[in-house]
Design a protein around this motif. Sequence first.
Motif, PDB file in Angstrom:
ATOM      1  N   SER A 197       0.827  -1.201   0.000  1.00  0.00           N
ATOM      2  CA  SER A 197       0.000   0.000   0.000  1.00  0.00           C
ATOM      3  C   SER A 197       0.866   1.257   0.000  1.00  0.00           C
ATOM      4  O   SER A 197       0.534   2.248  -0.655  1.00  0.00           O
ATOM      5  N   SER A 227       1.091   4.105  -2.765  1.00  0.00           N
ATOM      6  CA  SER A 227       0.949   5.538  -2.486  1.00  0.00           C
ATOM      7  C   SER A 227       2.024   6.341  -3.205  1.00  0.00           C
ATOM      8  O   SER A 227       1.753   7.411  -3.762  1.00  0.00           O
ATOM      9  N   SER A 282       1.054   6.529  -6.735  1.00  0.00           N
ATOM     10  CA  SER A 282      -0.045   7.480  -6.867  1.00  0.00           C
ATOM     11  C   SER A 282       0.472   8.917  -6.851  1.00  0.00           C
ATOM     12  O   SER A 282       0.022   9.758  -7.622  1.00  0.00           O
ATOM     13  N   SER A 309      -5.128  14.472  -5.437  1.00  0.00           N
ATOM     14  CA  SER A 309      -4.705  13.079  -5.350  1.00  0.00           C
ATOM     15  C   SER A 309      -3.267  12.974  -4.831  1.00  0.00           C
ATOM     16  O   SER A 309      -2.972  12.150  -3.959  1.00  0.00           O
ATOM     17  N   GLU A 364      -3.114  13.889  -1.006  1.00  0.00           N
ATOM     18  CA  GLU A 364      -3.656  12.834  -0.145  1.00  0.00           C
ATOM     19  C   GLU A 364      -2.746  11.611  -0.113  1.00  0.00           C
ATOM     20  O   GLU A 364      -2.568  10.985   0.926  1.00  0.00           O
ATOM     21  N   ALA A 365      -2.136  11.276  -1.265  1.00  0.00           N
ATOM     22  CA  ALA A 365      -1.206  10.143  -1.297  1.00  0.00           C
ATOM     23  C   ALA A 365       0.059  10.469  -0.508  1.00  0.00           C
ATOM     24  O   ALA A 365       0.590   9.619   0.212  1.00  0.00           O
ATOM     25  N   GLU A 420      -0.243  10.051   3.193  1.00  0.00           N
ATOM     26  CA  GLU A 420      -0.143   8.673   3.668  1.00  0.00           C
ATOM     27  C   GLU A 420       1.293   8.151   3.615  1.00  0.00           C
ATOM     28  O   GLU A 420       1.740   7.450   4.519  1.00  0.00           O
ATOM     29  N   THR A 479      -7.666   4.473  -4.424  1.00  0.00           N
ATOM     30  CA  THR A 479      -8.343   5.586  -3.768  1.00  0.00           C
ATOM     31  C   THR A 479      -7.697   5.848  -2.406  1.00  0.00           C
ATOM     32  O   THR A 479      -7.422   4.923  -1.653  1.00  0.00           O
ATOM     33  N   SER A 480      -7.452   7.106  -2.093  1.00  0.00           N
ATOM     34  CA  SER A 480      -6.835   7.436  -0.807  1.00  0.00           C
ATOM     35  C   SER A 480      -7.806   7.153   0.339  1.00  0.00           C
ATOM     36  O   SER A 480      -9.024   7.230   0.180  1.00  0.00           O
ATOM     37  N   LYS A 481      -7.248   6.837   1.498  1.00  0.00           N
ATOM     38  CA  LYS A 481      -8.075   6.581   2.677  1.00  0.00           C
ATOM     39  C   LYS A 481      -8.835   7.844   3.093  1.00  0.00           C
ATOM     40  O   LYS A 481      -9.967   7.765   3.563  1.00  0.00           O
ATOM     41  N   TYR A 504     -10.061  10.169   1.151  1.00  0.00           N
ATOM     42  CA  TYR A 504     -11.249  10.325   0.315  1.00  0.00           C
ATOM     43  C   TYR A 504     -12.275   9.250   0.626  1.00  0.00           C
ATOM     44  O   TYR A 504     -13.479   9.511   0.682  1.00  0.00           O
ATOM     45  N   THR A 525     -11.142  17.243   2.877  1.00  0.00           N
ATOM     46  CA  THR A 525     -11.174  16.291   1.767  1.00  0.00           C
ATOM     47  C   THR A 525     -12.484  16.350   0.994  1.00  0.00           C
ATOM     48  O   THR A 525     -12.494  16.251  -0.227  1.00  0.00           O
TER      49      THR A 525
END
Length: 485
Positions: free
Chosen positions: A28, A32, A35, A154, A157-158, A161, A229-231, A233, A382
């Motif tokens: 994951s 990220s 992404s 995007s 948000e990536a 993480e 998809t980001s957590k 979002y 978000t």
Amino acid sequence: MGSPEVIEDQNVVEAQVKESEIVVSKKSKVASYISIACSGAALISDGYQNNLMTMMNVLFALAYKTEYNSTMKTRVSNALLVGEVLGQVSIGLVCDYLGRKFALVSTTLLIVIGGILAAAAHGSTPTGMFWMITVCRGIIGFGAGGEYPASSTSASEAANEATPKRRGPTFIMVTNLPLSLGGPVAISIFLIVLSAAGQNHLSTVWRVCFAIGCIFPLSVFWFRLRMMTSKLYHEGAIKKNVPYGLTIKYYWKSLVGTCGAWFLYDFVTFPNGVFSGAIISSIVPDSATNLKKTAEWNLLLGMISIPGVFIGAFLCDRIGRKNTMMLGFSGYLVFGLIIGIAYEKMSTILPLFIVFYGLFNCCGNLGPGDMLGLLSSECYATAVRGTCYGLSAAIGKTGAAIGTQCFTPIQSHLGKKWTFIIAALCGVVGVAVTFFFVPNVTGEDLGVEDKKFHDYLTANGWQGTYGEDSSSFEEDEKSSVKTEL
């Protein structure tokens, strides 16, 4: 109590589960990083398409002396801007309602389709051909404009993480750096194609340059299809009954800051980018017959501005996003006044003029160029990040369109030096807008802002649901893991 054999089996199962969780977590995290890279990388398309017109304006004026007048030049240049404004607002809404991945795939397709049509543009007359180019540039602009909210939200948000403590510099390196490199890349490709085709085949030159612009979005298209998809979002999206009234009430000050600062930045930087070729060609000896010399000076100009991106990325966590942006706007004041006041003498010494012009643009990259995208992706929750980001960027492009329309009349009626003096005044206003309205974001976890916004909505009586369907998130995660494997 169970038997020793049962306990041993349970321990084995628990160890296997923990090992599996570690593997998935690593995958994951790698997903990220992918992404982050694939989200922002295609922003080079916007930089390329914007800066391509720098030399195209010079080329078209040379190849179509009668048809490519000042009115047509402004129309073709502004087509991209109009498309970008519409794309930023529309795709900003789309990436909040339908997801970041859907928005990214859509913008990629629009840029590619528009680029192919522009490269193949024809007409019964040159004027008809330019009208077709205008429409195609509008399509490209819609996609390139949509890249701003889709890519930046995007990527932010990536990065939140994957690299939470270094989100700012990471975000800048995958968004504003490709965007800024678009200029030198566009000029370099122009020089290569011009050298290969020759100045007697200018139609081939501009068609090939438009076609090459399709390569950048296509290079990341497959990866965007497989993005996760980001957590943030997944947990914080609002897809129904979006409280726009409460959003404006809560974020009005931030919107004034990001929209106002972006308007001033694009009002200055965009026309100076689009018309830098015309400015330089007016002081380069034999520029009317030597496209290569003008392009080479433009390439140097573009390269001098690149270090500003790295300086801004270095400073954003050390002196703060807000202070870094004010520093960049202050550079507009300093170098704008120097160039404007000494323009007559400085323009006779071309290397000196290029250096100061490059430092002027470098300050733009250092401050608002780096910080506006970062701040617009961090200071909104978000649920409305794409919408607020898109609105801020669209107001910025409106400033770019107005600046482009005003640039030639200012030069004609007041003189070239006044374009720089007015830019210096915009720098002063930019410092004031940033100081009074832009929030002092510290780089904390984006989830903190989500919680504040959710608490505000709840306190004001809004009732609705957060997040998207869990099955779609799980499907995205599986797809991402498959990509890694």
